[in-house]
Design a protein around this motif. Structure first.
Motif, PDB file in Angstrom:
ATOM      1  N   THR A  84      -5.408   3.989   7.298  1.00 14.51           N
ATOM      2  CA  THR A  84      -5.324   2.520   7.226  1.00 14.51           C
ATOM      3  C   THR A  84      -4.238   1.993   8.166  1.00 14.51           C
ATOM      4  O   THR A  84      -4.463   1.042   8.923  1.00 14.51           O
ATOM      5  N   THR A  98      -9.081   3.326  -1.679  1.00 14.86           N
ATOM      6  CA  THR A  98      -8.139   4.067  -2.518  1.00 14.86           C
ATOM      7  C   THR A  98      -8.474   3.911  -3.994  1.00 14.86           C
ATOM      8  O   THR A  98      -8.441   4.896  -4.747  1.00 14.86           O
ATOM      9  N   ASN A 151       0.877   6.370  -6.997  1.00 13.39           N
ATOM     10  CA  ASN A 151      -0.339   7.113  -7.346  1.00 13.39           C
ATOM     11  C   ASN A 151      -0.186   8.607  -7.094  1.00 13.39           C
ATOM     12  O   ASN A 151      -0.753   9.419  -7.828  1.00 13.39           O
ATOM     13  N   MET A 152       0.577   8.972  -6.074  1.00 14.47           N
ATOM     14  CA  MET A 152       0.814  10.398  -5.838  1.00 14.47           C
ATOM     15  C   MET A 152       1.581  11.014  -7.007  1.00 14.47           C
ATOM     16  O   MET A 152       1.285  12.134  -7.422  1.00 14.47           O
ATOM     17  N   GLY A 178       0.812  -1.219   0.000  1.00 14.54           N
ATOM     18  CA  GLY A 178       0.000   0.000   0.000  1.00 14.54           C
ATOM     19  C   GLY A 178       0.842   1.265   0.000  1.00 14.54           C
ATOM     20  O   GLY A 178       0.497   2.247  -0.652  1.00 14.54           O
ATOM     21  N   LEU A 179       1.958   1.236   0.725  1.00 13.04           N
ATOM     22  CA  LEU A 179       2.850   2.399   0.750  1.00 13.04           C
ATOM     23  C   LEU A 179       3.440   2.657  -0.637  1.00 13.04           C
ATOM     24  O   LEU A 179       3.447   3.794  -1.120  1.00 13.04           O
ATOM     25  N   ALA A 238      -7.232  -0.435   0.445  1.00 10.89           N
ATOM     26  CA  ALA A 238      -6.946  -0.520  -0.989  1.00 10.89           C
ATOM     27  C   ALA A 238      -8.205  -0.295  -1.812  1.00 10.89           C
ATOM     28  O   ALA A 238      -8.178   0.404  -2.828  1.00 10.89           O
ATOM     29  N   TYR A 266      -3.919   6.217   3.350  1.00  9.27           N
ATOM     30  CA  TYR A 266      -2.907   5.255   3.800  1.00  9.27           C
ATOM     31  C   TYR A 266      -2.630   5.432   5.293  1.00  9.27           C
ATOM     32  O   TYR A 266      -2.541   4.445   6.025  1.00  9.27           O
ATOM     33  N   THR A 304       0.724   3.956  -2.903  1.00 12.60           N
ATOM     34  CA  THR A 304       0.401   5.343  -2.574  1.00 12.60           C
ATOM     35  C   THR A 304       1.408   6.292  -3.201  1.00 12.60           C
ATOM     36  O   THR A 304       1.031   7.310  -3.798  1.00 12.60           O
ATOM     37  N   LEU A 334      -4.695  10.854  -0.893  1.00 11.53           N
ATOM     38  CA  LEU A 334      -4.157   9.490  -1.018  1.00 11.53           C
ATOM     39  C   LEU A 334      -3.277   9.085   0.160  1.00 11.53           C
ATOM     40  O   LEU A 334      -3.480   8.012   0.738  1.00 11.53           O
ATOM     41  N   PRO A 335      -2.305   9.910   0.588  1.00 13.28           N
ATOM     42  CA  PRO A 335      -1.543   9.502   1.777  1.00 13.28           C
ATOM     43  C   PRO A 335      -2.378   9.547   3.060  1.00 13.28           C
ATOM     44  O   PRO A 335      -2.085   8.811   4.003  1.00 13.28           O
ATOM     45  N   THR A 376     -11.397   6.041  -4.784  1.00 12.59           N
ATOM     46  CA  THR A 376     -10.967   7.442  -4.765  1.00 12.59           C
ATOM     47  C   THR A 376     -10.195   7.792  -6.029  1.00 12.59           C
ATOM     48  O   THR A 376     -10.419   8.857  -6.630  1.00 12.59           O
TER      49      THR A 376
END
Length: 132
Positions: free
Chosen positions: A72, A97, A23-24, A16-17, A94, A69, A20, A65-66, A100
């Protein structure tokens, strides 16, 4: 049972990190503008103009987005501290996200009127020529 939960949970959190961060970078203003320019080109539309709201959309995505995370991660750690299973929390994170990201991508398309018009008229992207 708890070892498997932590092992899988940590694996999902690491994944996930990474997702993220990727995606950023995808939602930076320049990246969004480039992606929309490619869509304009694919649909044969000339002159892709960067809309006013793109910077705001980009900034919102880079903050949200972060934040998803972080929430979560926080909820997972709280459940582990309480001795409960928490592997499912990163999976829910997830899914949230992905929904989103879909919303941000749809909003980026909606900001481009010509692209939206081409999509709603049923136009298909043109094939990219290949060299033989």
């Amino acid at each position: 049972k708890r070892k498997n939960d932590r092992f899988l949970g940590i694996g999902f959190l690491v994944l996930g990190l990474v997702a993220t961060i990727v995606n950023m970078t995808t939602f930076t203003e320049n990246s969004l503008a480039g992606q929309m320019a490619l869509l304009y080109k694919d649909f044969g539309i000339n002159d892709c103009v960067r809309p006013e709201g793109l910077a705001t959309l980009s900034l919102t995505a880079i903050i949200v987005l972060p934040a998803i995370y972080a929430l979560t991660l926080y909820l997972t750690l709280i459940r582990w501290k309480a001795g409960k299973r928490a592997m499912w929390i990163p999976i829910i994170g997830a899914v949230v996200t992905l929904i989103t990201i879909f919303g941000f991508t749809l909003t980026a398309i909606l900001l481009h009127g010509e692209l939206l018009q081409a999509l709603s008229s049923g136009a298909l992207p043109t094939a990219t020529p290949t060299s033989t």
